[in-house]
Every structure is written in structure tokens, then in C-alpha cells.
Design a protein around this motif. Structure first.
Motif, mmCIF file in Angstrom:
data_model
loop_
_atom_site.group_PDB
_atom_site.id
_atom_site.type_symbol
_atom_site.label_atom_id
_atom_site.label_comp_id
_atom_site.label_asym_id
_atom_site.label_seq_id
_atom_site.Cartn_x
_atom_site.Cartn_y
_atom_site.Cartn_z
ATOM 1 N N PHE A 231 1.186 -1.104 0.020
ATOM 2 C CA PHE A 231 0.176 -0.074 0.125
ATOM 3 C C PHE A 231 0.502 1.575 -0.160
ATOM 4 C CE2 PHE A 231 -2.402 -3.968 2.517
ATOM 5 C CZ PHE A 231 -2.759 -3.869 1.544
ATOM 6 N N ASP A 232 0.244 2.587 -0.478
ATOM 7 C CA ASP A 232 1.087 3.787 -0.374
ATOM 8 C C ASP A 232 0.570 4.161 0.860
ATOM 9 O OD1 ASP A 232 1.705 3.479 -3.139
ATOM 10 O OD2 ASP A 232 0.305 3.932 -3.347
ATOM 11 N N VAL A 233 -0.136 4.125 1.669
ATOM 12 C CA VAL A 233 -0.102 4.659 3.195
ATOM 13 C C VAL A 233 -1.392 4.414 3.428
ATOM 14 C CG1 VAL A 233 -1.795 7.317 3.529
ATOM 15 C CG2 VAL A 233 -1.028 6.575 1.283
ATOM 16 N N ILE A 234 -0.863 4.141 5.063
ATOM 17 C CA ILE A 234 -1.959 3.137 5.875
ATOM 18 C C ILE A 234 -2.311 4.167 6.568
ATOM 19 C CG2 ILE A 234 -1.788 1.924 8.315
ATOM 20 C CD1 ILE A 234 0.912 0.538 7.317
ATOM 21 N N THR A 235 -4.024 4.098 7.030
ATOM 22 C CA THR A 235 -4.357 5.259 7.676
ATOM 23 C C THR A 235 -5.293 4.413 8.564
ATOM 24 O OG1 THR A 235 -5.534 7.292 7.496
ATOM 25 C CG2 THR A 235 -6.281 5.703 6.523
ATOM 26 N N TRP A 236 -6.532 4.895 9.942
ATOM 27 C CA TRP A 236 -7.471 5.044 10.440
ATOM 28 C C TRP A 236 -8.937 4.934 10.705
ATOM 29 C CZ3 TRP A 236 -3.137 7.039 11.540
ATOM 30 C CH2 TRP A 236 -3.368 8.330 12.263
ATOM 31 N N VAL A 237 -9.750 3.601 10.955
ATOM 32 C CA VAL A 237 -10.953 4.798 11.074
ATOM 33 C C VAL A 237 -10.328 5.902 12.611
ATOM 34 C CG1 VAL A 237 -13.192 4.745 11.719
ATOM 35 C CG2 VAL A 237 -11.655 3.256 9.844
ATOM 36 N N PRO A 238 -10.933 7.293 12.799
ATOM 37 C CA PRO A 238 -10.910 8.011 14.098
ATOM 38 C C PRO A 238 -12.166 7.771 15.033
ATOM 39 C CG PRO A 238 -11.142 9.117 12.195
ATOM 40 C CD PRO A 238 -10.792 7.794 11.454
ATOM 41 N N ILE A 239 -11.649 7.823 15.849
ATOM 42 C CA ILE A 239 -12.569 7.960 16.767
ATOM 43 C C ILE A 239 -12.447 9.119 17.613
ATOM 44 C CG2 ILE A 239 -12.248 5.608 18.387
ATOM 45 C CD1 ILE A 239 -10.715 7.333 20.302
ATOM 46 N N SER A 240 -13.947 9.351 18.326
ATOM 47 C CA SER A 240 -14.472 11.599 18.168
ATOM 48 C C SER A 240 -13.375 11.546 19.184
ATOM 49 C CB SER A 240 -15.889 11.345 18.677
ATOM 50 O OG SER A 240 -16.148 11.480 20.287
ATOM 51 N N GLY A 241 -13.431 12.964 19.414
ATOM 52 C CA GLY A 241 -12.556 13.505 19.916
ATOM 53 C C GLY A 241 -12.603 13.664 21.618
ATOM 54 N N LEU A 242 -14.216 13.505 21.416
ATOM 55 C CA LEU A 242 -14.938 13.000 23.149
ATOM 56 C C LEU A 242 -14.583 11.774 23.966
ATOM 57 C CD1 LEU A 242 -16.632 14.303 25.256
ATOM 58 C CD2 LEU A 242 -18.831 12.979 24.208
ATOM 59 N N ARG A 243 -14.494 10.622 22.860
ATOM 60 C CA ARG A 243 -14.548 9.322 23.115
ATOM 61 C C ARG A 243 -12.571 9.258 23.549
ATOM 62 N NH1 ARG A 243 -18.287 7.284 18.906
ATOM 63 N NH2 ARG A 243 -20.236 7.270 20.473
ATOM 64 N N LYS A 244 -11.841 9.891 22.939
ATOM 65 C CA LYS A 244 -10.573 9.984 23.075
ATOM 66 C C LYS A 244 -10.263 10.523 24.082
ATOM 67 C CE LYS A 244 -6.213 10.695 20.769
ATOM 68 N NZ LYS A 244 -5.022 10.880 19.710
ATOM 69 N N LEU A 245 -10.814 11.506 24.851
ATOM 70 C CA LEU A 245 -10.710 12.132 25.491
ATOM 71 C C LEU A 245 -11.410 11.822 26.654
ATOM 72 C CD1 LEU A 245 -9.853 15.448 27.387
ATOM 73 C CD2 LEU A 245 -12.656 15.716 26.590
ATOM 74 N N ARG A 246 -11.907 11.090 27.018
ATOM 75 C CA ARG A 246 -13.045 9.672 28.057
ATOM 76 C C ARG A 246 -11.949 8.835 28.094
ATOM 77 N NH1 ARG A 246 -19.417 10.621 26.736
ATOM 78 N NH2 ARG A 246 -19.484 11.964 27.573
ATOM 79 N N ARG A 247 -11.198 8.282 26.998
ATOM 80 C CA ARG A 247 -10.911 6.998 26.730
ATOM 81 C C ARG A 247 -9.165 7.115 26.945
ATOM 82 N NH1 ARG A 247 -11.815 3.421 21.978
ATOM 83 N NH2 ARG A 247 -14.030 3.514 22.931
ATOM 84 N N GLY A 248 -8.461 7.867 26.561
ATOM 85 C CA GLY A 248 -7.046 8.733 26.953
ATOM 86 C C GLY A 248 -6.526 7.976 25.470
#
Length: 164
Positions: free
Chosen positions: A40-57
Motif C-alpha cells: 500500500f502507499d498509505v496506511i490510515t485508520w478509522v478515527p474515534i471522536s475527540g470526546l471518546r478519545k478524551l474519555r478513553r485517553g
């Protein structure tokens, strides 16, 4: 996505077992290397929301993308941003409802980094494919040449009526 695999992914996702990313990343990279010789040329991901990232860390799929990319000798590139905090897909049944839930939840980030390229999109679990489909649509619309998808686990969609 059942039994010990499910338990392991739940610990990784919700109980701060960030170290699991290295193992998942190595296993996924090994499988991808065997099945996709041209890479592949690029590897990326399905991001979570800012709120979920804040809560989960942390964003567990971003950690997974780091691990897979490291195993493949690449750097992950953020190609998507979650712009709407929606209900968790795990709490929604049915493909149509899940698709509606993610519609308009993501936008492309710096398309010049993936335009005309073969993109590998990663997630931790695939259930109906609604999230993967929406993210692939966004990436293709923004100029990706191809979008391929991989996940650590897949939910069984062919359960018997008595199973839950």
C-alpha cells in the motif's frame, strides 16, 4: 469476534491495555504481507471522536495503525477526522441503522497526502461494514486511487436465532 478474541479486544479498547496494539499490529501486518504482495502507499485508520478519545485517553485504532505501519516499515498518515460524535456502533443493530449513524461523521484530512494512492484503512472490529464503507467513500471522493480495509476481528453476521 467472540470468546477470547472478543475479551482481548475489549480489554484493549476500554481497559487501557495499549500494549496489545503491538501484538495485533504484528499479526495483521503478517497477514497483509502474505495476501498483498504489492503493498500500500498509505496506511490510515478509522478515527474515534475527540470526546471518546478524551474519555478513553487514547485512540485504539490509531495505536493499531502505528503498530501495523511500523511492522511494514511505513509511517501511518491521518487521512480522516471524525467531525461528529455519534452513538457507538456497538449499540446499534442492523446495517441500515449503522450506516445512517456514521453518515457525515467523517471528513478527509489533507487529501494531498493520499490523492492518487492505494490506501489501507484499519479498524479494530468490522461488524456490518457501515463504518468502513463510509470512510472508504470519503477517501475515494477526496481522491484516493484505491481503498483497502483490514481489521483485527470480524463479527459473525450469520448467527442462529437463539444466539446473541
Amino acid at each position: 469476534y467472540k470468546d477470547t478474541v472478543r475479551s482481548s479486544l475489549l480489554r484493549y479498547k476500554f481497559y487501557n491495555c495499549r500494549g496489545y496494539a503491538a501484538v495485533y499490529g504484528r499479526l495483521l501486518a503478517m497477514k497483509l504481507s502474505r495476501e498483498r504482495e504489492d503493498g500500500f502507499d498509505v496506511i490510515t485508520w478509522v478515527p474515534i471522536s475527540g470526546l471518546r478519545k478524551l474519555r478513553r485517553g487514547y485512540d485504539q485504532v490509531e495505536l493499531l495503525a502505528d503498530a501495523v505501519a511500523n511492522e511494514l516499515g511505513m509511517e501511518p498518515v491521518q487521512c480522516l477526522k471524525k467531525i461528529r460524535h455519534n452513538k457507538a456502533q456497538s449499540g446499534i443493530s442492523g446495517h441500515a441503522q449503522r450506516r445512517a449513524n456514521v453518515l457525515g461523521a467523517y471528513e478527509a484530512v489533507e487529501p494531498e497526502n493520499f490523492g492518487g494512492k492505494r490506501v489501507l484503512l484499519l479498524d479494530d472490529v468490522i461488524t456490518t461494514g457501515a463504518t468502513a464503507g463510509e470512510c472508504a467513500r470519503i477517501l475515494l471522493t477526496a481522491g484516493a486511487k484505491e481503498v483497502h480495509f483490514a481489521a483485527v476481528a470480524a463479527a459473525n453476521q450469520h448467527k442462529k436465532p437463539t444466539e446473541r
